[in-house]
Design an enzyme around this catalytic site. Sequence first.
Site, PDB file in Angstrom:
ATOM      1  CG  HIS A  78      -0.196  -0.052   2.524  1.00  0.00           C
ATOM      2  ND1 HIS A  78       0.217   1.071   3.206  1.00  0.00           N
ATOM      3  CD2 HIS A  78       0.216  -1.108   3.273  1.00  0.00           C
ATOM      4  CE1 HIS A  78       0.839   0.723   4.317  1.00  0.00           C
ATOM      5  NE2 HIS A  78       0.847  -0.595   4.382  1.00  0.00           N
ATOM      6  CG  ASP A  79      -0.402   4.211   1.270  1.00  0.00           C
ATOM      7  OD1 ASP A  79      -1.276   4.912   0.732  1.00  0.00           O
ATOM      8  OD2 ASP A  79      -0.622   3.485   2.256  1.00  0.00           O
ATOM      9  N   GLY A 134       5.147  -1.023   2.704  1.00  0.00           N
ATOM     10  CA  GLY A 134       4.278   0.137   2.563  1.00  0.00           C
ATOM     11  C   GLY A 134       5.033   1.451   2.529  1.00  0.00           C
TER      12      GLY A 134
END
Length: 219
Positions: free
Chosen positions: A81-82, A99
């Site tokens: 994520h991200d 992440g």
Amino acid sequence: MAHIYLEGPLSIGEDNLFFPYSTVGVIPQDLKYRGERAETRIGNRNKIREFVTIHRGTEGGGLVTSIGDDNLLMAYVHVAHDVHVGNHTVLANAVTLGGHVTVGDWTVIGASTGVHQYCRVGRHAIIGGYSVVTQDVLPFSNTVSERGIKVFGANRTGLERRGFESAIIEKLQTALRLLTRSGLNTAQAMERIRAEISGCPEVDELLAFIGESQRGVIK
């Protein structure tokens, strides 16, 4: 190709190629994710190989995971994520990006390398395979983890199971000890082995293997 799983919100540019069993845009594995509307953005002309996983963003990271243009993500790459991947990068097999990682343009990351969350990889860097990255990687650098691999003697148990005589195993053990623990360089150790051990085809095979090596041998 067949058997691709795509989940939105997801935007994909032109001329991308997704190989079987890649998974793109699914919810992150971050336990803080609470179902907020986050997205994944993928640019143009990327190759996403088998079993790649790309997870959408979270509220704590700007709600976006992005991949730019002209990238190659080899099999089993994980983009958490991200994460933000730039352009013209190569992520080799089983690279894992934690992440919030940022990967600059023209970067090459070797196979089975793990990049810790929040780290940055500068553009035009190359990271050797099987590295563990816990700090930012300098742009334009050639970076690799210490390998720490060593020889600890003959594979005595395996050789015994395969019926090698104890005398042969002892000769191999002696040869390997001279190579790795005598303080001699490789050429000196090989001379000493030839002088001290004769009539053993397995030791001769060991010496021939060393002599034919193009990349050096692990000691």
